[in-house]
Write an enzyme that holds these catalytic residues in place. Structure first.
Site, PDB file in Angstrom:
ATOM      1  N   LYS A 189      43.901-111.468  49.720  1.00 23.55           N
ATOM      2  CA  LYS A 189      42.563-111.932  50.091  1.00 23.55           C
ATOM      3  C   LYS A 189      41.630-110.754  50.406  1.00 23.55           C
ATOM      4  CE  LYS A 189      43.852-115.966  49.164  1.00 23.55           C
ATOM      5  NZ  LYS A 189      44.496-117.061  49.872  1.00 23.55           N
TER       6      LYS A 189
HETATM    7  C1  LIG Z   1      45.352-118.346  49.923  1.00 25.59           C
HETATM    8  C2  LIG Z   1      44.810-119.721  49.951  1.00 25.59           C
HETATM    9  C3  LIG Z   1      45.172-120.644  50.935  1.00 25.59           C
HETATM   10  C4  LIG Z   1      46.301-120.431  51.909  1.00 25.59           C
HETATM   11  O1  LIG Z   1      46.238-119.288  52.627  1.00 25.59           O
HETATM   12  P1  LIG Z   1      47.617-118.644  53.196  1.00 25.59           P
HETATM   13  O2  LIG Z   1      47.106-117.644  54.175  1.00 25.59           O
HETATM   14  O3  LIG Z   1      48.303-118.026  52.027  1.00 25.59           O
HETATM   15  O4  LIG Z   1      48.391-119.721  53.823  1.00 25.59           O
HETATM   16  C5  LIG Z   1      44.514-121.868  50.989  1.00 25.59           C
HETATM   17  N1  LIG Z   1      43.568-122.179  50.094  1.00 25.59           N
HETATM   18  C6  LIG Z   1      43.222-121.335  49.107  1.00 25.59           C
HETATM   19  C7  LIG Z   1      42.131-121.752  48.151  1.00 25.59           C
HETATM   20  C8  LIG Z   1      43.831-120.091  48.985  1.00 25.59           C
HETATM   21  O5  LIG Z   1      43.503-119.283  47.987  1.00 25.59           O
END
Ligand SMILES: *Cc1c(COP(=O)(O)O)cnc(C)c1O
Length: 387
Positions: A189
């Site tokens: 992210k």
């Molecule tokens: C990465 C992601 C999540 C979940 O996040 P985590 O920290 O990996 O649990 C939820 N929604 C979207 C659209 C994502 O890309």
């Protein structure tokens, strides 16, 4: 004949950036003797809250945990329908299922790849109680239209902001339009704590309940119970979860948060370069942004334009890999996965736009760890594969 790779290093998709500041912060945290949830978590919460302009923020150990807690906090009757997009990561809909609710998909728009407000309106039934818009790839959803529908039908809104840390509409941050905003600090992210996430809430009272539920349902400030203030007794108010973030993770997050702006600028350079240098290839590139909108530039998605080439998306993925360039697929439409088909009866054909995107899309490296030479290699590789 497949082209010969010229890179000696594999360009990893979504590689994080860690430097001297991250190392120093981690060591300082280790040396402090306090690595579990504590003062660094509180600092990250306050900095993040101030940055997005939310009333309150609660750190958790994943974006998925944030979604789960937010959906539970809506206190909906079990089995209530919650509308979301099929063009998202599985965590969005999985969290709806884990909260005891029923995920209902509404198709996305082909150009923005975000929930289409008209499809959303058509999906509303007397059992609908909430909407989970996903700001896909970092592009803000049409929150005016979504907010109007929510108002008209008395629906709650939980924003999935996993891609959208920097996204704003007329200066207002994504995550502050709905009842809750759910952010992810997963490795790929825009900022990372390796695993982690943040929930933004409209009231301090809601945030306090979420915080308690994120740590076993134990009474306030349970993390202090072993601090130098002496042992503090706690009481269990409800069966909560183990969703707390650690100080070690928060130490990383505080530093990463400070890089966000410069990193966004760097991704914007890469973004504009890709738009320019890939324009003549048989690809559908990200749509322009309306004015007043700040895109978080999380994913640069390309869709293979099958009107102009016979080469398939999977050929492109294989070609990029052979040329030592990592790519991602965001995403195969969620209703095509076996669980969602078996449990909810979804089929191919139900959401044509999400399927159209899912069959053609691939994402190319767009992180601040991508150098100018790397970007040139990505362009060269795509030219080699597609011409
Ligand atoms: C990465 C992601 C999540 C979940 O996040 P985590 O920290 O990996 O649990 C939820 N929604 C979207 C659209 C994502 O890309």
């Amino acid at each position: 004949m497949s082209p010969r790779p010229w890179r000696d290093r594999y360009l990893v998709f979504g590689a994080p950036s860690f430097g001297a500041e991250e190392r120093a912060a981690l060591i300082a945290c280790l040396d402090s003797g306090w690595v579990g949830s504590g003062p660094r978590v509180a600092e990250l919460e306050e900095r993040f809250r101030a940055r997005v302009g939310a009333e309150a923020a609660v750190a958790v150990n994943s974006g998925t945990a944030a979604l789960h807690l937010a959906l539970l906090e809506l206190r909906l009757e079990p089995g209530s329908e919650v509308i979301t997009t099929p063009m998202t990561f599985c965590a969005t809909a999985n969290a709806i299922v884990h909260a005891g609710l029923r995920p209902v998909f509404a198709d996305c728009d082909r150009a923005t790849q975000n929930l289409d407000p008209e499809a959303l309106a058509r999906a509303i039934t007397p059992r609908t109680r909430a909407i989970v818009p996903v700001h896909f790839a970092g592009r803000p959803c049409e929150m005016d239209a979504i907010g109007a529908l929510a108002g008209a039908h008395d629906l709650r809104v939980v924003e999935d902001c996993a891609h959208a840390i920097e996204a704003t509409i007329e200066g207002r941050h994504c995550g502050t339009f709905g009842d809750f905003g759910c952010f992810s600090f997963y490795v790929t992210k825009n900022m990372t704590t390796v695993e982690g996430g943040m929930l933004t809430a409209r009231t301090k009272e809601a945030a306090a309940r979420l915080k308690r539920r994120a740590l076993h349902g134990m009474s306030a400030d349970a993390w202090r119970r072993f601090s130098d203030e002496g042992y503090v007794h706690y009481s269990v108010e409800e069966p909560g979860f183990k969703y707390n973030l650690t100080d070690l993770a928060a130490a990383l997050g505080i530093v990463q948060l400070g890089h966000l702006e410069a990193w966004w600028q760097r991704r914007r350079e890469l973004w504009e370069r890709y738009l320019r240098e890939l324009a003549d290839l048989p690809l559908v590139l990200p749509a322009p942004f309306p004015c007043g909108v700040r895109h978080a530039l999380h994913l640069f998605t390309c869709m293979v334009d099958d009107a102009r080439t016979r080469i398939s998306r999977d050929d492109v993925l294989r070609g990029l890999h052979a040329l030592r360039i990592g790519a991602g697929v965001h995403y195969t439409a969620l209703h095509l996965h076996p669980y969602y088909q078996k449990r909810f009866g979804y089929r191919r054909g139900d959401f044509p736009n999400a399927e159209w995107i899912g069959d053609r899309t691939f994402s190319i490296p767009l992180s601040p760890a991508v150098s100018d030479e790397d970007a040139a290699d990505v362009v060269r590789a795509l030219r080699t594969i597609l011409s």
